[in-house]
Design an enzyme around this catalytic site. Structure first.
Site, PDB file in Angstrom:
ATOM      1  N   ASP A  14     -43.838  27.508   4.741  1.00 53.87           N
ATOM      2  CA  ASP A  14     -45.153  28.097   4.824  1.00 53.87           C
ATOM      3  C   ASP A  14     -44.992  29.295   3.597  1.00 53.87           C
ATOM      4  OD1 ASP A  14     -47.585  29.236   5.713  1.00 53.87           O
ATOM      5  OD2 ASP A  14     -46.705  30.812   6.774  1.00 53.87           O
ATOM      6  N   SER A  15     -46.240  29.757   3.241  1.00 50.82           N
ATOM      7  CA  SER A  15     -46.451  30.348   2.226  1.00 50.82           C
ATOM      8  C   SER A  15     -45.747  31.825   2.505  1.00 50.82           C
ATOM      9  CB  SER A  15     -47.974  30.658   1.831  1.00 50.82           C
ATOM     10  OG  SER A  15     -48.548  31.213   3.029  1.00 50.82           O
ATOM     11  N   CYS A  77     -48.123  25.252   7.295  1.00 50.23           N
ATOM     12  CA  CYS A  77     -49.048  25.844   6.490  1.00 50.23           C
ATOM     13  C   CYS A  77     -50.253  25.116   6.490  1.00 50.23           C
ATOM     14  CB  CYS A  77     -48.566  26.350   5.173  1.00 50.23           C
ATOM     15  SG  CYS A  77     -49.767  27.077   4.280  1.00 50.23           S
ATOM     16  N   CYS A 196     -55.060  28.290  10.833  1.00 55.93           N
ATOM     17  CA  CYS A 196     -54.161  28.905   9.809  1.00 55.93           C
ATOM     18  C   CYS A 196     -52.953  29.331  10.879  1.00 55.93           C
ATOM     19  CB  CYS A 196     -54.836  29.927   9.324  1.00 55.93           C
ATOM     20  SG  CYS A 196     -53.688  31.348   8.501  1.00 55.93           S
ATOM     21  N   HIS A 198     -51.107  32.033  10.568  1.00 55.52           N
ATOM     22  CA  HIS A 198     -50.958  33.353  10.831  1.00 55.52           C
ATOM     23  C   HIS A 198     -51.781  33.594  12.133  1.00 55.52           C
ATOM     24  CE1 HIS A 198     -49.270  33.580   6.857  1.00 55.52           C
ATOM     25  NE2 HIS A 198     -49.161  34.773   7.225  1.00 55.52           N
TER      26      HIS A 198
HETATM   27  N1  DGL Z   1     -50.202  30.350   6.906  1.00 55.04           N
HETATM   28  C1  DGL Z   1     -51.116  29.810   6.063  1.00 55.04           C
HETATM   29  C2  DGL Z   1     -51.855  28.757   6.477  1.00 55.04           C
HETATM   30  O1  DGL Z   1     -51.855  28.193   7.528  1.00 55.04           O
HETATM   31  C3  DGL Z   1     -52.192  30.656   5.106  1.00 55.04           C
HETATM   32  C4  DGL Z   1     -51.597  31.994   4.531  1.00 55.04           C
HETATM   33  C5  DGL Z   1     -51.891  32.096   3.104  1.00 55.04           C
HETATM   34  O2  DGL Z   1     -52.885  32.235   2.750  1.00 55.04           O
HETATM   35  O3  DGL Z   1     -50.927  31.889   2.399  1.00 55.04           O
HETATM   36  O4  DGL Z   1     -53.100  28.385   6.137  1.00 55.04           O
END
Ligand code: DGL
Length: 278
Positions: A14-15, A77, A196, A198
């Site tokens: 993930d980022s 991600c 997302c 998060h």
């Molecule tokens: N967790 C990432 C996603 O599922 C996004 C977070 C980011 O913007 O880096 O898109």
């Protein structure tokens, strides 16, 4: 890269921290496997970055996880899945090592919405990058041509989570505002995808402000079940994923900060190592 059949942990990328919400579910559903998590925290967030940069960063991360021995990498991600997965699968993988696999989170999520929605009107929350890519729209209408998809970008949600403000009053404000903006697009939306990784950290507030009767789709369990099904259908890949039940955490940023935040996602103490992936 050496093309002998690699054997090793399942790589999860993930980022930043969001992919930990997917990893947690994978470890719950498939506890026997070893996992290697990589968070590119030094360069997060990806959600506001260009297509080309997200692709470059994601490819570097995949190569890094391959070099660490992972036969299978999950892009946990949505932004990376939306902007980089297809190019990596089609263009890069055949050259890097055609026996390994890179899978994303969008396809398994989309496969579930057909079971949930009665109206066929689907809302999607995501980063600006995921929403602009149109990936959910494309994938949902491939499976269900009559469905209508309404996307809404929530640029504040990732920072709220990353800065541990997901329980604070600022989160109430933005969650309510973004839910209202999404639902204002169409009165018949009955299923909303949290696109997302998060966003599950905001689930309490999202559930509080989402009108009753609208399904909220969080991805962790869905992706974990889909991985279990993939490994059942591909025993040749399952046999290359080692089964010590371990989990290592790598981050491109400060490992102590990562460890502190990661334990919020995983609910257990975490130790992390710093890695450079360029
Ligand atoms: N967790 C990432 C996603 O599922 C996004 C977070 C980011 O913007 O880096 O898109």
């Amino acid at each position: 890269m050496n093309n002998e059949l690699s054997v090793g942990p399942i790589g999860v990328f993930d980022s930043g921290f969001g992919g930990l919400s997917i990893l947690r579910e994978m470890r719950r559903v498939l506890p026997q496997y070893d996992y290697l998590f990589l968070g590119d925290n030094a360069r997060a967030p990806y959600g506001v970055r260009s297509f080309e940069l997200v692709y470059q960063f994601t490819l570097q991360a995949v190569k890094h996880l391959f070099a660490a021995g992972c036969p299978l990498v999950i892009l946990a991600c949505n932004t990376a899945s939306a902007k980089a997965l297809r190019s990596i699968q089609q263009r890069d993988l055949p050259q890097l090592d055609a026996t390994r696999r890179v899978l994303g989170v969008i396809r398994p999520t989309v496969e579930r919405v057909g079971e949930l929605s009665r109206t066929g009107h689907i809302g999607v929350f995501g980063t600006p990058g995921t929403i602009q890519s149109g990936s959910y729209d494309i994938e949902i209408t491939k499976l269900h041509p009559s469905f209508k998809v309404f996307g809404h970008a929530c640029p504040m949600w990732v920072p709220l989570v990353e800065y541990r403000e997901s329980d604070g009053p600022g989160a109430d404000y933005f969650v309510r505002k973004d839910i209202n903006a999404l639902l204002a697009q169409d009165p018949d939306i009955d299923t909303v995808i949290l696109g997302c990784t998060h966003y599950p950290l905001l689930l309490d507030k999202i559930s509080r402000y989402m009108p009753a009767g609208i399904h909220i789709v969080a991805q962790g369990g869905i992706v974990a079940e889909s991985l279990a099904e993939y490994l059942r259908r591909h025993p040749e890949m399952a046999s290359r994923c080692t089964t010590g039940g371990t989990c290592r955490y790598l981050t491109t940023d400060d490992p102590d900060r990562f460890a502190e935040m990661a334990s919020v996602f995983t609910g257990e103490p975490v130790t992390a190592e710093r890695e450079q992936i360029v």
